[in-house]
Design a protein around this motif. Structure first.
Motif, PDB file in Angstrom:
ATOM      1  N   HIS B  52       0.828  -1.196   0.000  1.00  0.00           N
ATOM      2  CA  HIS B  52       0.000   0.000   0.000  1.00  0.00           C
ATOM      3  C   HIS B  52       0.867   1.253   0.000  1.00  0.00           C
ATOM      4  O   HIS B  52       1.929   1.284   0.608  1.00  0.00           O
ATOM      5  CB  HIS B  52      -0.912  -0.017   1.222  1.00  0.00           C
ATOM      6  N   VAL B  53       0.387   2.262  -0.726  1.00  0.00           N
ATOM      7  CA  VAL B  53       1.081   3.553  -0.744  1.00  0.00           C
ATOM      8  C   VAL B  53       1.112   4.089   0.684  1.00  0.00           C
ATOM      9  O   VAL B  53       0.069   4.261   1.307  1.00  0.00           O
ATOM     10  CB  VAL B  53       0.344   4.533  -1.680  1.00  0.00           C
ATOM     11  N   PRO B  54       2.323   4.325   1.242  1.00  0.00           N
ATOM     12  CA  PRO B  54       2.410   4.755   2.644  1.00  0.00           C
ATOM     13  C   PRO B  54       2.053   6.243   2.804  1.00  0.00           C
ATOM     14  O   PRO B  54       2.005   6.988   1.822  1.00  0.00           O
ATOM     15  CB  PRO B  54       3.879   4.509   2.980  1.00  0.00           C
ATOM     16  N   GLU B  55       1.782   6.630   4.050  1.00  0.00           N
ATOM     17  CA  GLU B  55       1.557   8.045   4.359  1.00  0.00           C
ATOM     18  C   GLU B  55       2.907   8.747   4.430  1.00  0.00           C
ATOM     19  O   GLU B  55       3.748   8.409   5.254  1.00  0.00           O
ATOM     20  CB  GLU B  55       0.839   8.182   5.712  1.00  0.00           C
TER      21      GLU B  55
END
Lengths: 232, 232, 232, 232
Positions: B52-55
């Motif tokens: 998942h695209v991280p914050e």
């Protein structure tokens, strides 16, 4: 683990007819291409999953909605065209290749590895299009792809029995340069991402444009140089 | 339900020319390979969806971002290489197979079943890389795949009319051992997951490395033993 | 919209050689099978996306984790085996078919439509495995697939020029019955879903088992009846 | 970047046998079709991901549940049938094409670009089926697809060496009209979306119906006009 066929040939001895037939089936690139085309088709289609349906309200104009989608759409188009370029390159390369050995099969799989990360990379720069970290990860990915392409090129062209037609050293060097040069450009985009993220994004967006321009220029000039003869 | 062709032959009688042609089309492995290659291509590409695209925040360094992605990336790379090994093994096996009967078609589908769970397993150990439960479920999955591979090997090599070339008992036993041995290693990884999860994860990560090493060793020694002759 | 080839033939007149060659290319089932195999491969792989990585805590046992996943896993296995049966049926049917006309091409696409909803249906009963509404929607889906299969069977077997070999009326009726009968069972599962959801779920889970049993029985008895001759 | 094969031919000189063989392999449409069929298969299957499993409660009736799913289902069916029409059109077009050059390869990739956005567009109108902005974005997408289809038609039919059989001007104009006309209808749907969103949605839903009606009419009348001869 994946070594069954070795056993199968054990008894057949050297140069037997059935052994040679099995070797030919194992060398057949058909399934390598089927897997690769499947992966390419999925990658370019998965890229769309990173474009999320935006929240729309009554007063929303088309421009506003498209404006909010802009970073995702730009990342989609860049990654789509890149994947298209990689696929065309893969198709061109395998037009030279007659047989695949175990090394080439595995190099091809290891080439697909960074390629499969492209949708992740596109999602990253679609969400953080001015963030140096995102741009650097995307750059690393593209450099890894370029390196794997160069490795496959060297491996295959160094084994004439895998090719339809032997290449000489000058051709091999020219091909290597063509495979590595985009990697160098992406390395530059990676290096400037921290100090000038806009330049980095511009390079990612600009290289495909450059690619189409260079094709046009090469085609126009092909009458003068047989070296860059095009088949189109 | 899927029995139409049976009817089609009813009238043709035994050994008739059209009946034999229909039987050949039903035995053709082409669509079995098309389905399998499609499934493999999708599995290795779906694995990326678990990353998942991280914050990201302004002060985030590349190392921090990659550090947070590390478990997902490790799970991705392990599962990708595993899927690659399974695909190479599938390709090697079907290079021996000339015809597929209904049993082989179904065994192949039932082999694809645990394989399709691989992205789920990768997501699980990507998120809980030190959790015994996650490591055990992943181990169960890999054991199931190994068992199905061994079953297919036994089924196909026990039916010479399905093969291009008959195998003798020694070859069949060697192939079975090669198919089952990774399953035994994964069983060990499953068993130690509760008491030593790090060892378990290490086994999952280490087996592909071992696989490449053993190929290299076997190749180096192939001059001395025809048993492990490689075709590459 | 998709009518270009019509124009292409306009001038060639009747029975001309190029016209006949174009007609053959348009009748070639190759791309119909490529699209269908692709869709089947994707469907059985997408089913896994409905199994979500569960929340695990330190004290969680393997049994508890698998217990929570049970409804999703059951839905996955049922839908996977169903999709496998549909694919085997599709492969069997197209082993009879030599040419595809525009009608068959479109019927095949309309057959893929309810099939593509299978992952959605699996997600639905994976989450609401005792909810009548979910079970009824799943039943509707399976009935729609059975109806489309019967329609394709009638369409294709009614046009001998599309087949490798003409079928007689008795064979056509037997094939129709084999295609429609699971649909009737699923209709029953749909109808009892409101009053007895457990029975409904049991039917969905049980039919594949029944299918394998009936194949075994038919095979054992094939010596006595040529009608159900198997090719395996 | 993707120019390796150019180098490969450099030395072979003009008209050499190996050079001609390489050119033929580069012109082979096989992988173009493999990529395209893969993309089509994925698109029609990904569309289902936009239909989310609804929240069901005990008192929920089947009608209510289906009612809530209605916009998603309508968007799914419209987009599925549209993708089916595009695939049939693609198959018809490539039945005319014997060779693909670099231009055609790239035009095909750029045609797949808006096509890959179809699941996103379907998700958009599935969620906002009365929102002008959503309907306009969907319209833009369909217009882009129609334009790319017309461009490919013009490009391919203008290069007789790429075709199995040369087309005359009248045929080329007729084909262009058939390719562009749905684009004009979608342009109308785009233009009225702001003032009359219901009309816009009706056009999207209605065009496939119109398409099937017109095929039926054309078939019935084909005895009178050879211009619209059908191959089915």
């Amino acid at each position: 683990m994946a070594e069954e066929p070795k056993v199968a040939v054990a008894q057949a001895g050297e140069g037997g007819e059935p052994e040679r037939a099995l070797r030919e089936r194992l060398h057949d690139p058909a399934r390598v291409l089927a897997l690769s085309d499947g992966v390419f088709a999925i990658i370019i289609t998965l890229l769309v999953l990173e474009i999320h349906v935006p929240e729309l309200t009554q007063g929303h104009t088309l421009n506003q909605a498209l404006g909010e989608l802009r970073p995702s759409l730009v990342a989609f188009v860049i990654s789509f065209v890149l994947a298209g370029m990689y696929w065309v390159g893969h198709r061109d390369l395998f037009a030279l290749i007659r047989r695949t050995d175990r090394g080439l099969v595995w190099l091809n799989i290891l080439y697909l590895l960074p390629l499969c990360l492209l949708p992740f990379g596109a999602g990253l720069i679609g969400r953080y299009d001015t963030e140096p970290v995102a741009l650097r990860i995307y750059g690393l990915l593209l450099v890894a792809i370029a390196v794997m392409r160069a490795v496959i090129w060297l491996y295959a062209t160094n084994r004439p029995h895998l090719l339809w037609q032997r290449l000489d050293d000058r051709q091999r060097r020219a091909g290597l340069a063509l495979n590595l040069s985009p990697g160098l450009v992406y390395l530059a985009a990676f290096l400037v991402a921290r100090t000038a993220p806009e330049v980095s994004l511009l390079i990612y967006a600009g290289l495909p444009v450059l690619y189409f321009l260079s094709i046009t220029v090469l085609r126009t000039g092909r009458a003068r140089s047989q070296e860059y003869a095009d088949f189109t």
